[in-house]
Design a protein around this motif. Sequence first.
Motif, PDB file in Angstrom:
ATOM      1  N   UNK A  65      -8.227  -6.179   4.081  1.00 39.50           N
ATOM      2  CA  UNK A  65      -7.224  -5.745   3.097  1.00 39.50           C
ATOM      3  C   UNK A  65      -7.747  -4.524   2.338  1.00 39.50           C
ATOM      4  N   UNK A  66      -9.020  -4.550   1.968  1.00 37.90           N
ATOM      5  CA  UNK A  66      -9.593  -3.408   1.235  1.00 37.90           C
ATOM      6  C   UNK A  66      -9.579  -2.144   2.093  1.00 37.90           C
ATOM      7  N   UNK A  75      -6.829   3.325   3.415  1.00 42.87           N
ATOM      8  CA  UNK A  75      -6.307   4.232   4.464  1.00 42.87           C
ATOM      9  C   UNK A  75      -5.269   5.194   3.878  1.00 42.87           C
ATOM     10  N   UNK A  76      -4.984   6.272   4.594  1.00 41.77           N
ATOM     11  CA  UNK A  76      -4.029   7.265   4.101  1.00 41.77           C
ATOM     12  C   UNK A  76      -2.615   6.693   3.958  1.00 41.77           C
ATOM     13  N   UNK A  77      -1.755   7.406   3.254  1.00 43.24           N
ATOM     14  CA  UNK A  77      -0.344   7.028   3.110  1.00 43.24           C
ATOM     15  C   UNK A  77       0.275   6.807   4.492  1.00 43.24           C
ATOM     16  N   UNK A  78       1.269   5.923   4.539  1.00 38.51           N
ATOM     17  CA  UNK A  78       2.029   5.576   5.748  1.00 38.51           C
ATOM     18  C   UNK A  78       1.211   4.791   6.779  1.00 38.51           C
ATOM     19  N   UNK A  79       0.020   4.314   6.367  1.00 38.33           N
ATOM     20  CA  UNK A  79      -0.770   3.496   7.304  1.00 38.33           C
ATOM     21  C   UNK A  79      -0.062   2.168   7.546  1.00 38.33           C
ATOM     22  N   UNK A 129       1.159   0.297  -3.059  1.00 38.90           N
ATOM     23  CA  UNK A 129       1.031   1.269  -1.960  1.00 38.90           C
ATOM     24  C   UNK A 129       2.167   1.106  -0.943  1.00 38.90           C
ATOM     25  N   UNK A 130       2.711  -0.121  -0.865  1.00 39.08           N
ATOM     26  CA  UNK A 130       3.824  -0.349   0.064  1.00 39.08           C
ATOM     27  C   UNK A 130       5.056   0.410  -0.442  1.00 39.08           C
ATOM     28  N   UNK A 159       3.269   2.374   2.992  1.00 36.84           N
ATOM     29  CA  UNK A 159       2.434   1.573   3.905  1.00 36.84           C
ATOM     30  C   UNK A 159       3.179   0.314   4.338  1.00 36.84           C
ATOM     31  N   UNK A 160       2.767  -0.254   5.466  1.00 38.55           N
ATOM     32  CA  UNK A 160       3.451  -1.452   5.987  1.00 38.55           C
ATOM     33  C   UNK A 160       2.433  -2.455   6.515  1.00 38.55           C
ATOM     34  N   UNK A 161       2.770  -3.732   6.362  1.00 36.86           N
ATOM     35  CA  UNK A 161       1.974  -4.813   6.966  1.00 36.86           C
ATOM     36  C   UNK A 161       2.878  -5.536   7.962  1.00 36.86           C
TER      37      UNK A 161
END
Length: 341
Positions: free
Chosen positions: A236-237, A242-246, A266-267, A272-274
């Motif tokens: 998670x850390x 990581x950069x934007x849009x990771x 950040x989402x 960013x997406x999980x």
Amino acid sequence: MNTPANMQALVQLHDGYSDAQTGPNITDLAPFLAHKKVTVPVPGEGQALIKVDLAAVNPSDIHFIKGEYGQSRIKGMPAGFEGVGQVVAGDTPLVGQRVSFFAAGSGAWAEYALAGSSGLVPCRPDLAEVDAAGQLVNPLTAIAMFDLVKGSGADSFVLNAAGSQLGKLLITLGRDQGIKPIAVVRRSTQAAQLKELGAAEVIVTGKADALSAAQSIFRTLRPRILLDAVGDQFTADLFFAMPSHARWVNYGKLSTEAPALKELGQMIFRGKQIEGFWLTRWMKQVDPGRIPQAFMEIQGRFVSGAWKTDVAGIVPLSKAMTELPKVLAQPGGKAFIDPRG
Ligand SMILES: NC(=O)c1ccc[n+]([C@@H]2O[C@H](COP(=O)([O-])OP(=O)(O)OC[C@H]3O[C@@H](n4cnc5c(N)ncnc54)[C@H](OP(=O)(O)O)[C@@H]3O)[C@@H](O)[C@H]2O)c1
């Protein structure tokens, strides 16, 4: 070929799910499996009967027999998701051929298994037995997830559990296709081997400076995909570093730790997406033409030496109850079950 009435198999002792999350480690099979003589299954419509030559043992099999996988157990049914063998009967024109298969209806840790006829993968004669026995679960996942990496448009990607069989397949795909693998491992002894294989960088978790080393690598290489089989706090850390849009693509749960998501904003603000990846779902959703194309590539890579199966040990089925946990405890290679022994 005359098929016998009975066969030896490792059969499941439980139905359904366990609701536990103990991970893929196992020291004793006896709570979950028994070595028994059972009736050879009879193939129905759309099924093939396979005389198993060799079956793979993957982390998903261990999650499954413990009741911690995405499929329900059936008491009395042989375990084992994949293997290689000869088609001896069934609703298929491939009778007599050597195929890799996903077991469906009766598992691969047995002398005979059932498989859906439409999923049988004929093997090149020059494909080694261990490569054929394990060519579905990990190699197809590597190809499928590498499609995500290519689609990200970045020229690097991050992967953890990078010393796993699947990790090594991904690293060499990255090496061969010019997308730099940033490998994350927990044992520093793996670093040199993975660099030699093609990892551009290796981050060793547990080192005091691991996260700052990752931040510095990410600033330079700008990866957009994190392929995660571990699912712990460090993962998670890493994602939040990581950069934007990771995209954090979780495809395994090797750690039993529950990570805290400390920067959910950040989402929202950094796009960013999980998400999850499961081969079973991918195979149903992907353009059907991609799968035979992938198997041509998979077999070609093994035969040419671009891919290699590291073997920790091959255990005879008759001794698997005692010997398999010992082989699984050895790092760096896959375990297999040989039902001919
Ligand atoms: N979602 C899907 O469709 C799909 C498909 C295929 C595979 N998978 C998953 O892919 C992963 C790798 O499979 P594999 O067959 O390649 O594995 P493998 O060859 O058996 O190797 C397992 C690896 O996991 C590492 N590991 C175990 N516990 C860990 C932990 N708590 N933290 C960090 N690393 C840990 C081990 O590292 P050490 O060497 O340090 O012990 C080893 O490198 C598994 O989680 C499997 O379930 C998922």
